[in-house]
Design an enzyme around this catalytic site. Structure first.
Site, short mmCIF file in Angstrom:
data_model
loop_
_atom_site.label_atom_id
_atom_site.label_comp_id
_atom_site.label_asym_id
_atom_site.label_seq_id
_atom_site.Cartn_x
_atom_site.Cartn_y
_atom_site.Cartn_z
N ASP A 1 82.58 33.26 47.68
CA ASP A 1 81.12 33.37 47.83
C ASP A 1 80.75 33.45 49.32
OD1 ASP A 1 78.11 32.53 47.39
OD2 ASP A 1 78.91 32.84 45.39
N ASP A 2 79.53 33.15 49.63
CA ASP A 2 78.96 33.25 50.98
C ASP A 2 79.83 32.57 52.04
OD1 ASP A 2 77.19 33.64 52.99
OD2 ASP A 2 75.52 32.58 52.06
N ARG B 1 64.63 31.83 54.18
CA ARG B 1 66.01 31.33 54.35
C ARG B 1 66.56 31.79 55.71
NH1 ARG B 1 71.75 32.11 51.11
NH2 ARG B 1 72.22 29.93 50.92
N LYS C 1 79.74 40.08 43.72
CA LYS C 1 78.48 39.40 43.42
C LYS C 1 77.47 39.90 44.45
CE LYS C 1 76.58 34.67 43.27
NZ LYS C 1 76.95 33.26 43.45
N TRP C 2 76.48 40.65 43.97
CA TRP C 2 75.51 41.30 44.86
C TRP C 2 74.25 40.43 44.89
CZ3 TRP C 2 75.79 46.72 46.55
CH2 TRP C 2 74.63 47.13 47.23
N ASP C 3 74.05 39.76 46.02
CA ASP C 3 72.98 38.76 46.09
C ASP C 3 71.77 39.27 46.86
OD1 ASP C 3 71.77 36.31 45.74
OD2 ASP C 3 73.47 35.14 46.48
N MET C 4 70.66 38.56 46.75
CA MET C 4 69.43 38.91 47.47
C MET C 4 68.61 37.63 47.53
SD MET C 4 66.08 39.76 47.30
CE MET C 4 65.33 40.33 45.85
N ASN C 5 68.57 37.03 48.73
CA ASN C 5 68.12 35.64 48.79
C ASN C 5 66.78 35.36 49.43
OD1 ASN C 5 69.94 34.08 47.34
ND2 ASN C 5 71.50 34.36 48.91
N CYS D 1 72.51 39.17 41.41
CA CYS D 1 72.08 37.81 41.73
C CYS D 1 70.94 37.91 42.72
CB CYS D 1 73.25 37.06 42.35
SG CYS D 1 72.87 35.38 42.86
N ASP E 1 70.50 29.56 39.85
CA ASP E 1 71.25 28.69 40.76
C ASP E 1 71.33 27.28 40.19
OD1 ASP E 1 72.05 30.44 42.66
OD2 ASP E 1 70.46 30.01 44.09
C1 GLA Z 1 72.37 32.36 46.32
C2 GLA Z 1 73.19 32.48 45.06
C3 GLA Z 1 74.22 31.39 45.03
C4 GLA Z 1 75.11 31.50 46.25
C5 GLA Z 1 74.27 31.44 47.51
C6 GLA Z 1 75.09 31.73 48.74
O1 GLA Z 1 71.59 31.23 46.31
O2 GLA Z 1 72.38 32.45 43.94
O3 GLA Z 1 74.98 31.47 43.85
O4 GLA Z 1 75.81 32.71 46.18
O5 GLA Z 1 73.21 32.39 47.46
O6 GLA Z 1 74.35 31.70 49.88
#
Ligand code: GLA
Length: 732
Positions: free
Chosen positions: A368-369, A445, A478-482, A528, A550
């Protein structure tokens, strides 16, 4: 043909296996909506319109002295604007002469086999198994020459209708589209409840049901993503409808950006539903000759309550929306590093977690991150997609090989749409993010959003993502967007186009996803956005699964997954077992319960496997074995919600039934306990009434009817304990 036009009565009839949809062109060329619901024999339903003189409801000029004809009252298929219909409108156009009006009359139509095309947008597609027919109706405004093409594709066997709208500027001056709803539907009464799925980060998609009342009820997102707060799926149902009976209508918007759904109960107790791109922050500049494609809405109707409605959406989205080859493949069991290490890891620590995970029966390790750029916390590094060799000493390829040598596949987290101010990318291209000239951008963030309305940014991202994916044996992303969008302005586009940025961003995102995913068809992509902040049909077109929330607390997940199941197939919902006390709620639940809840989706793990005892690892292995045994039922069967959150029974229960009804898995989690509790019985659903079944681990034989009408005694359980049973038909 599922689409027919009757010239004598000027009616259009769309028909699926069990539904009829009827529209009619009236004496002046306006298009009226007459019916959508249970299948009826061909009949002109124009008689339903009962003209009356309505005070303060204006009359179009061509109606002469007829004060009983008013667009303010008639059920419209796609309303006009500024010309006497004061209800929520389908469209708002600022014409070349500065007027804001649109008065559309039917000028033609065409019917053809196959589905309409959508330019640059995701949509439901036809497979070789489906018969699909399409109707396009052209409405034109005589003064401005603006044309609206209403498109309907009918998936006959699947009982689904998709709709969209295309706007064409056939006039001689540029126009602005300030509002364009992808669909509108007028019902002639207001005996409805409105169901939608609202929430927040870590608590998404809670079902809310309210009676429709006078005025407007709406849900929306103006955050640049479909959002944690509201989901672009709603249901309108009769007040008595429930899981098993009653009329209900589903409206699902295939789009990942800002949306608006409004339900209006008007002065005459009629109901209007409109669904489309949120007009807030939207304005699309259209030159003469240009056209604009709105995203599509998927409609479905059930006369047998919510379960059937959900099955219809599940079947369609499973087979006709998710393009990935993984849609029909068993998904690997994942262990994700996030809750195990957060940003604090190096290759040694990760390899130890992976090693122990092999023992649990896990098949894929997701990093992950934190693996790239300068990324030891969430305030830097986004945008610099090169491996951090302080953490992975010999680079990504070497690390992936080590994971592969353990017998595990490898997956990687990315958040391509974002940039940290503390990153090389931002230092070299500060103009590449969304921000307003002369104003410091709002952070979320600590990060900023890249301007995906720019082709150069999209191309840069496609190249950098593709080179990472091609540089190591990556089998899952896992393609995220936070964060959500603010300061939506682009230095790349001119004044007239600034109202297009939200939408152009989403088109840019879809373009990137297309380029990355189509060139890597063997990679499993998981969507995600801080968990379920972009859990929508638009995303499912690209990602066959989405990290649902999450929040990994098993008890909160019951509600989140319950709400998600209404509009989305179970094999799109990623769900992980994590440690206790839970990191979001500090609650402790048994490992068995966490497994049972995570099996109501795509089972995975999100924990430090080196901290599990031998017994716990063994328990995880057993969970995985059970899940694999039931996978065909969970992933491809019919889903039944047996209870709802906060039911007086004190538990949540659900059931997966194979399509041939020969097998089922029922699961139950005890949420509340009472002293000296009455005996409860779990009534199953979806079985063959006359068929005999065995419940594994129990000697009895029961007819389907008995299991559905009398039920199974619920065992005595402590709070948060779970129970699962496998029901199998006896072979005759
Ligand atoms: C988001 C995702 C989490 C994780 C974090 C990493 O919050 O939903 O599952 O991957 O980012 O920064």
């Amino acid at each position: 043909m599922a689409v027919r036009y009757f010239e004598e009565t000027k009616t259009f009839i769309l028909e699926t296996k069990q539904t009829t949809y009827q529209m009619k062109m009236d004496q002046y060329g306006y298009l009226l909506h007459l019916y959508y619901g249970e299948k009826i024999k061909d009949q002109d339903l124009g008689y339903l319109i009962q003209p009356k003189d309505r005070g303060f409801s204006p009359n179009p000029h061509e109606a002469g002295n007829d004060r009983t004809y008013s667009l303010d009252v008639l059920p419209q298929e796609f309303s006009s604007d500024g010309c006497g219909d004061y209800r929520k409108s389908s469209i708002e156009i600022k014409n070349g002469d500065g007027s804001t009006s649109f008065l559309g009359k039917v000028v033609g139509h065409r019917i053809y086999s196959g589905k309409y095309e959508l330019n640059g947008l995701p949509g439901v597609f036809q497979t070789e198994k489906d018969t699909v027919d399409t109707l396009e109706i052209c409405l034109q405004d005589q003064a401005s020459k603006v044309m609206v093409i209403l498109c309907y594709s009918v998936f006959e066997e699947k009982d689904m209708i998709t709709r969209t709208v295309r706007v064409k500027n056939n006039g001689s001056k540029p126009i602005y589209i300030n509002r364009i709803m992808s669909m509108m539907m007028d019902f002639m009464d207001a005996e409805f409840d409105f169901i939608h799925f609202n929430g927040r980060h870590t608590m998404e998609r809670n079902m809310t049901r309210t009676p429709i009342s006078s005025g407007v009820q709406s849900i929306e997102s103006s955050r640049g993503a479909s959002s944690h707060q509201h989901n672009p799926f709603v249901i309108m149902c009769r007040p008595t409808a429930d899981e098993d009976q009653g009329d209900c209508y589903g409206f699902s918007f295939v789009y990942s950006g800002n949306f608006l759904c409004e339900i209006e109960k008007d002065q005459f107790d009629q109901t209007r539903v409109v669904f489309g791109i949120n007009p807030r922050g939207f304005s699309y500049y259209l030159q003469p000759g240009e056209s604009f494609d709105a995203p599509e809405v998927v409609l479905s109707y059930s006369d047998q309550g919510f379960s059937k409605l959900s099955h219809q959406y599940h079947d369609l989205y499973r087979e006709n929306l998710c393009r990935s080859s993984y849609t029909h493949k068993e998904r690997p069991i994942v262990i994700n590093s996030w809750e195990a290490t957060y940003f604090d890891f190096d290759d040694k620590k990760l390899l130890n977690i992976a090693k122990e995970a092999v023992d649990m029966g896990v098949e894929l390790f997701v990093l992950d991150d934190g693996w790239f750029g300068k990324r030891d916390s969430d305030d830097s590094g986004l945008g610099d997609w090169s491996v951090n060799t302080d953490k992975l000493k010999n680079g990504l390829d070497d690390f992936v090989q080590k994971i592969n040598n353990l017998g595990l596949k490898f997956g990687l987290w990315m958040e391509p749409e974002m940039v940290s101010e503390d990153s090389d990318l931002y230092r070299s291209h500060p103009e590449w993010c969304l921000k307003i000239k002369d104003r410091k951008p709002t952070r979320g963030r600590y990060q900023l959003v890249l301007d995906l309305s720019r082709k150069d940014v999209c191309d840069y991202l496609i190249n950098s993502i593709n080179s990472i994916l091609d540089g190591a044996n990556i089998e899952y992303v896992k393609w995220d967007m936070n964060r959500n969008m603010t300061d939506v302005w682009s230095s790349y586009h001119g004044y007239e186009h600034q109202g297009e940025i939200f939408h152009r961003y989403i088109l840019g995102l879809y373009y990137i996803l297309d380029q990355v995913i189509l060139t890597h068809p063997d990679i499993l992509f998981c969507g995600c956005a801080g968990g379920g902040g972009r859990f929508d049909p638009g995303m499912l077109y690209y990602h066959p699964e989405i990290w649902c929330s999450d929040n990994t607390d098993a008890i909160n997940r019951l509600n989140i997954q319950y709400g998600t199941s209404f509009g989305y197939p179970i094999n799109t919902i990623e769900s992980h077992v994590s440690v206790c006390p839970n990191h979001q709620t500090a609650r402790t639940t048994p490992l068995n319960t966490r497994g049972v809840v995570a099996m109501d989706g795509i089972l995975g793990y999100e924990l430090d496997s080196t901290k599990l005892s031998k017994e716990q690892k063994q328990q995880c292995r057993e969970q995985i074995d059970i899940y694999k045994k039931y996978y065909h039922i969970i992933a491809y069967g019919d889903y039944y919600r047996l209870t709802k959150p906060y039911d007086a029974c004190g538990y949540m229960a659900w059931q997966h039934v194979s399509k041939d009804r020969k097998e089922a898995v029922a699961s139950l989690v005890k949420t509340e306990v009472e002293s000296n509790e009455p005996q409860k019985y779990l009534k199953l659903k979806g079985l063959e009434a006359d068929c005999f079944y065995k419940i594994l681990g129990n000697d009895g034989v029961y007819s389907g009817k008995v299991l559905m009408k009398a039920g199974i005694p619920v065992p005595v359980m402590e709070q948060y304990e779970a129970w699962q049973c496998h029901i199998v038909a006896l072979e005759v």
